[in-house]
Scaffold this motif. Structure first.
Motif, PDB file in Angstrom:
ATOM      1  N   SER A  62       0.824  -1.211   0.000  1.00 55.61           N
ATOM      2  CA  SER A  62       0.000   0.000   0.000  1.00 55.61           C
ATOM      3  C   SER A  62       0.857   1.259   0.000  1.00 55.61           C
ATOM      4  O   SER A  62       0.547   2.235  -0.694  1.00 55.61           O
ATOM      5  CB  SER A  62      -0.932  -0.009   1.214  1.00 55.61           C
ATOM      6  N   MET A  63       1.967   1.253   0.767  1.00 59.76           N
ATOM      7  CA  MET A  63       2.862   2.402   0.777  1.00 59.76           C
ATOM      8  C   MET A  63       3.485   2.624  -0.592  1.00 59.76           C
ATOM      9  O   MET A  63       3.746   3.770  -0.999  1.00 59.76           O
ATOM     10  CB  MET A  63       3.937   2.210   1.843  1.00 59.76           C
ATOM     11  N   LEU A  64       3.704   1.555  -1.344  1.00 59.40           N
ATOM     12  CA  LEU A  64       4.226   1.673  -2.704  1.00 59.40           C
ATOM     13  C   LEU A  64       3.170   2.237  -3.655  1.00 59.40           C
ATOM     14  O   LEU A  64       3.420   3.214  -4.375  1.00 59.40           O
ATOM     15  CB  LEU A  64       4.694   0.310  -3.202  1.00 59.40           C
ATOM     16  N   THR A  65       1.996   1.617  -3.665  1.00 65.55           N
ATOM     17  CA  THR A  65       0.989   2.008  -4.645  1.00 65.55           C
ATOM     18  C   THR A  65       0.396   3.373  -4.356  1.00 65.55           C
ATOM     19  O   THR A  65      -0.040   4.072  -5.282  1.00 65.55           O
ATOM     20  CB  THR A  65      -0.143   0.968  -4.704  1.00 65.55           C
ATOM     21  N   ARG A  66       0.416   3.804  -3.082  1.00 72.76           N
ATOM     22  CA  ARG A  66      -0.188   5.089  -2.728  1.00 72.76           C
ATOM     23  C   ARG A  66       0.845   6.207  -2.621  1.00 72.76           C
ATOM     24  O   ARG A  66       0.520   7.323  -2.229  1.00 72.76           O
ATOM     25  CB  ARG A  66      -0.981   4.943  -1.433  1.00 72.76           C
ATOM     26  N   GLY A  67       2.095   5.888  -2.960  1.00 72.74           N
ATOM     27  CA  GLY A  67       3.112   6.923  -3.091  1.00 72.74           C
ATOM     28  C   GLY A  67       3.839   7.312  -1.824  1.00 72.74           C
ATOM     29  O   GLY A  67       4.683   8.218  -1.853  1.00 72.74           O
ATOM     30  N   LEU A  68       3.567   6.650  -0.712  1.00 73.00           N
ATOM     31  CA  LEU A  68       4.212   7.035   0.543  1.00 73.00           C
ATOM     32  C   LEU A  68       5.708   6.722   0.532  1.00 73.00           C
ATOM     33  O   LEU A  68       6.515   7.520   1.021  1.00 73.00           O
ATOM     34  CB  LEU A  68       3.532   6.346   1.727  1.00 73.00           C
ATOM     35  N   ARG A  69       6.084   5.580  -0.019  1.00 73.15           N
ATOM     36  CA  ARG A  69       7.517   5.285  -0.059  1.00 73.15           C
ATOM     37  C   ARG A  69       8.259   6.307  -0.905  1.00 73.15           C
ATOM     38  O   ARG A  69       9.369   6.733  -0.568  1.00 73.15           O
ATOM     39  CB  ARG A  69       7.771   3.881  -0.608  1.00 73.15           C
ATOM     40  N   ASP A  70       7.651   6.745  -2.005  1.00 70.43           N
ATOM     41  CA  ASP A  70       8.322   7.667  -2.916  1.00 70.43           C
ATOM     42  C   ASP A  70       8.569   9.034  -2.293  1.00 70.43           C
ATOM     43  O   ASP A  70       9.472   9.747  -2.739  1.00 70.43           O
ATOM     44  CB  ASP A  70       7.507   7.828  -4.201  1.00 70.43           C
ATOM     45  N   SER A 295       1.433   4.939  12.488  1.00 69.68           N
ATOM     46  CA  SER A 295       0.863   3.733  13.066  1.00 69.68           C
ATOM     47  C   SER A 295      -0.634   3.742  12.754  1.00 69.68           C
ATOM     48  O   SER A 295      -1.443   4.319  13.491  1.00 69.68           O
ATOM     49  CB  SER A 295       1.111   3.668  14.577  1.00 69.68           C
ATOM     50  N   ALA A 296      -0.965   3.153  11.625  1.00 70.57           N
ATOM     51  CA  ALA A 296      -2.332   3.137  11.114  1.00 70.57           C
ATOM     52  C   ALA A 296      -2.440   1.979  10.128  1.00 70.57           C
ATOM     53  O   ALA A 296      -1.414   1.430   9.695  1.00 70.57           O
ATOM     54  CB  ALA A 296      -2.665   4.455  10.410  1.00 70.57           C
ATOM     55  N   TYR A 297      -3.672   1.614   9.755  1.00 70.48           N
ATOM     56  CA  TYR A 297      -3.831   0.616   8.695  1.00 70.48           C
ATOM     57  C   TYR A 297      -3.814   1.358   7.371  1.00 70.48           C
ATOM     58  O   TYR A 297      -4.845   1.866   6.900  1.00 70.48           O
ATOM     59  CB  TYR A 297      -5.106  -0.190   8.876  1.00 70.48           C
ATOM     60  N   ILE A 298      -2.661   1.444   6.775  1.00 69.10           N
ATOM     61  CA  ILE A 298      -2.445   2.306   5.616  1.00 69.10           C
ATOM     62  C   ILE A 298      -3.334   1.935   4.425  1.00 69.10           C
ATOM     63  O   ILE A 298      -3.832   2.839   3.732  1.00 69.10           O
ATOM     64  CB  ILE A 298      -0.943   2.327   5.266  1.00 69.10           C
ATOM     65  N   PRO A 299      -3.623   0.650   4.157  1.00 68.63           N
ATOM     66  CA  PRO A 299      -4.514   0.356   3.027  1.00 68.63           C
ATOM     67  C   PRO A 299      -5.887   0.998   3.142  1.00 68.63           C
ATOM     68  O   PRO A 299      -6.546   1.235   2.116  1.00 68.63           O
ATOM     69  CB  PRO A 299      -4.614  -1.180   3.048  1.00 68.63           C
TER      70      PRO A 299
END
Length: 548
Positions: A62-70, A295-299
C-alpha cells in the motif's frame, strides 16, 4: 510534571565525575547513520500485539501504490510481541512462527527488495512490556542476531528494568543503554538506535533532565514521554497528542543532525481525531523535525489522509539537513507560535490554535528574529501553497485545533536572523518576563513582547538576552539577583548548557519557578534551574561550573 524536592550542590572537583567524557562513536559525533529523522510505519498504536507477516507485506504494498515510499516513508518497524516466549538453546531470540511463517530474515529481504528497511523492537529489561524475553544479559548476542536477519533499526524499550544494588534507577538505565550503545558502535554496520529510557522518568523534572542529558550521545532518537493513545484506548486522542507535543517543546536544546526527539507515532486513522486534528498532528511533527512513523492501517487510509501525509513541502521541512526543532516564540492559552531556521536561510513559522473556536492572531516579524526595517518577505503557506508578501507582521486565522506552517524566504539584503522566542522554565512552563522597574519575573505565558527574548551571540558560546519590549537592556546578574541593565556590561553574558542551566559568566545559574528570578549556585538536580531557549542558540560545551 513535578519537580524533585531533593537537590544537592556539586563541588568543582566532582564535575567531571558527574559529567564524564562519553564515547566518540555517538550518533551526534557521527551523524551519517541517520542524517535526517526516520519516516515509515510501526504497528503498535494501531494494532499493538496483533502484528503478523501479512500486515507488513500489505502495508508495504500500500505504501508503494499510494506513493508514501516515494516521498520518504521507507521504514517498516516491528514492535513488541513479534517473538516467542522462550529463547533457543543457545540463548538466541526466536520469532513467532505462527505470526511470521516465512521468518524475520525473509521479511527483511522482502522489505529490501521493495525499497524499505526493516526495524525491530526489544527491551533493556528482563522482559518486554508484553512479557517476552528482554535483552538484559544478551545485548551483544541480540544485536548480532538482528544484524544477521537484515535488521538495521532497533527500538529499545525500558519495561522491567530494576536497579541493581548500589545504583539509582536512572543510573541503571544509563548503564543498560550505555551497554547497547557500546555494542552497536562496535558493529561493522551499527543499527539505528531508538531509545525509550526518558519516557520512564517523564513524571520527575530533575530525573528526566539528567537522563535526557546523555541520551543524544548514545543513540539516534529517543521516545521521551508517554505512548500516544492507542487505537482502542480510552481518553482523548487529541489530548494525548498535545501531551507529547508539550513534552517535545521542552527539549529543543538536545536536537541536532544525528539525534532527534521522538514524540511518538502519527495516528491518522484514530477514530477520536477530526480531520483538522490529524493534519495538525502531521504539521507539528514535521515542524519539529520529529520522526514521521505512521501507526495506522495504511490500506484503509482515505485519499485525503494520504494527501496530507505526502505533503512534499512539509516533508522537506521535516527532512531539512539543519535538523533544528521548532521552538516556542510565544503562547497565550490559545495560540502557540513556533519558529526555526532552515538550511537555506529561510525562516519557518508554525502556529497552532489550541482554543475551542476559530481565532485570529498577528505575529510581528521581529518575533521571528527578523528585525531589519524596510524589508519585505515572501511567505508560503505550506498547507495551501498560497504565497503572500509579509512586511512587519503576518496575520493568521485558524479553526480550532488547526495548524498553519509558513516558510518565509529571506532576501539577501535582509538575511540576518537572531534566535528569538520564549525563555521559559521548562518544569513549570512559566515564561521569563521583563517586568516593571527592570525586574525579571517568571509568570504565566501571555504572548507579550516582554516575554519574547532575542539571544545575541557574543563570541564562542557566550550570549546576551534582551526582551523584545526594550532591546536596550539585557538580562544581568549581580550579587545573587537578576535584573535588566544596559547591554554590554560584565554581568550580561550567559552560557546555555545541555543540562538546561543558564550560567552567568560571573558565576551562578539563573533560578526561578515563580515570582522574581535569582542567580544561585548551580545544582545538578535543581529543577528550578532548567530552562528552554529559542532554536539556533549555541550550547556551551560540557557542564556549568559548579559552585559549592
Amino acid at each position: 510534571m513535578r519537580a524533585s524536592s531533593h537537590t544537592w550542590e556539586i563541588p568543582a572537583k566532582m564535575a567531571l565525575l558527574m559529567f564524564p567524557m562519553l564515547p566518540v562513536q555517538a550518533s551526534v559525533e557521527s551523524p551519517g547513520l541517520l542524517p535526517t529523522p526516520p519516516m515509515g510505519f510501526n504497528n503498535w498504536s494501531r494494532f499493538q500485539c496483533e502484528l503478523n507477516e501479512t500486515l507488513f507485506t500489505e502495508t508495504a504494498q500500500s505504501m508503494l501504490t499510494r506513493g508514501l515510499r516515494d516521498v520518504g516513508y521507507n521504514r517498516l518497524n516491528l514492535d513488541d510481541c513479534w517473538m516467542r516466549y522462550d529463547r533457543a538453546a543457545d540463548g538466541s531470540l526466536q520469532w513467532n512462527t505462527t505470526k511470521f511463517p516465512h521468518g524475520i530474515p525473509w521479511l527483511a529481504s522482502y522489505a529490501t527488495e521493495h525499497g524499505f528497511h526493516l526495524g525491530i523492537y526489544e527491551d533493556a529489561g528482563n522482559e518486554t512490556c508484553g512479557g517476552y524475553p528482554g535483552s538484559y544479559g544478551h545485548e551483544k548476542q541480540d544485536a548480532e542476531t538482528f544484524a544477521s536477519w537484515g535488521i538495521d533499526y532497533l527500538k529499545l524499550d525500558g519495561c522491567n528494568v530494576w536497579a541493581e544494588e548500589g545504583r539509582s534507577l536512572r543510573e541503571e538505565y544509563r548503564l543498560r543503554y550505555g551497554e547497547w550503545h557500546d555494542v552497536l558502535s562496535a558493529m561493522p554496520q551499527p543499527l539505528i538506535f531508538s531509545e525509550s529510557a526518558p519516557a520512564y522518568f517523564a513524571d520527575n523534572a530533575s530525573d528526566w533532565a539528567v537522563v535526557m542529558d546523555w541520551i543524544p550521545e548514545y543513540g539516534e532518537l529517543a521516545r521521551h514521554s508517554t505512548d500516544v493513545l492507542v487505537y482502542v484506548g480510552e481518553g482523548s486522542a487529541w489530548d494525548s497528542i498535545m501531551n507529547n507535543y508539550d513534552y517535545n517543546t521542552l527539549l529543543v536544546r538536545y536536537q541536532k543532525p544525528g539525534y532527534y526527539n521522538d514524540p511518538d507515532f502519527l495516528i491518522p486513522d484514530h477514530p477520536g481525531l477530526t480531520q483538522t486534528e490529524k493534519k495538525s498532528h502531521f504539521a507539528l511533527w514535521a515542524s519539529f523535525s520529529a520522526p514521521l512513523i505512521i501507526s495506522a492501517y495504511i490500506p484503509d487510509l482515505s485519499d485525503e489522509d494520504i494527501a496530507f501525509l505526502s505533503n512534499k513541502a512539509l516533508i522537506a521541512v521535516n527532512q531539512d539537513p539543519l535538523a533544528q526543532q521548532a521552538a516556542l516564540v510565544s503562547r497565550d492559552g490559545t495560540f502557540d507560535v513556533l519558529s526555526r531556521s532552515l538550511v537555506n536561510g529561510d525562516r519557518l513559522l508554525t502556529v497552532l490554535n489550541r482554543g475551542a473556536v476559530t481565532a485570529k492572531t498577528t505575529i510581528s516579524l521581529a518575533r521571528l528574529g527578523l528585525s531589519q526595517s524596510n524589508c519585505q518577505y515572501q511567505a508560503r503557506d505550506l498547507v495551501t501553497g498560497k504565497v503572500s508578501t509579509a512586511h512587519g507582521a503576518i496575520e493568521i486565522q485558524l479553526d480550532s485545533h488547526a495548524t498553519s506552517v509558513h516558510r518565509i524566504a529571506l532576501p539577501k539584503r535582509c538575511s540576518t536572523t537572531t534566535p528569538t522566542g520564549m525563555v521559559f522554565h521548562t518544569p513549570s512552563g512559566l515564561c521569563m518576563t521583563a517586568s516593571s522597574g527592570n525586574t525579571v519575573t517568571f509568570e504565566a505565558c501571555k504572548a507579550s513582547d516582554s516575554q519574547v527574548w532575542s539571544v545575541a551571540a557574543k563570541g564562542g558560546s557566550k550570549l546576551e538576552l534582551s526582551p523584545l519590549s526594550d532591546n536596550s537592556v539585557c538580562l544581568t546578574a549581580q550579587k545573587g539577583a537578576v535584573s535588566l541593565a544596559k547591554c554590554g556590561g560584565s554581568g550580561n553574558t550567559w552560557q546555555h548548557f545541555i543540562t538546561g542551566h543558564l550560567s552567568n559568566t560571573r558565576g551562578g545559574c539563573l533560578t526561578g519557578e515563580s515570582g522574581k528570578g535569582a542567580v544561585q549556585a548551580c545544582v545538578v538536580d535543581n529543577a528550578a534551574q532548567i530552562f528552554g531557549l529559542p532554536s539556533g542558540v549555541k550550547l556551551a560545551d560540557g557542564a556549568p561550573r559548579w559552585f559549592s
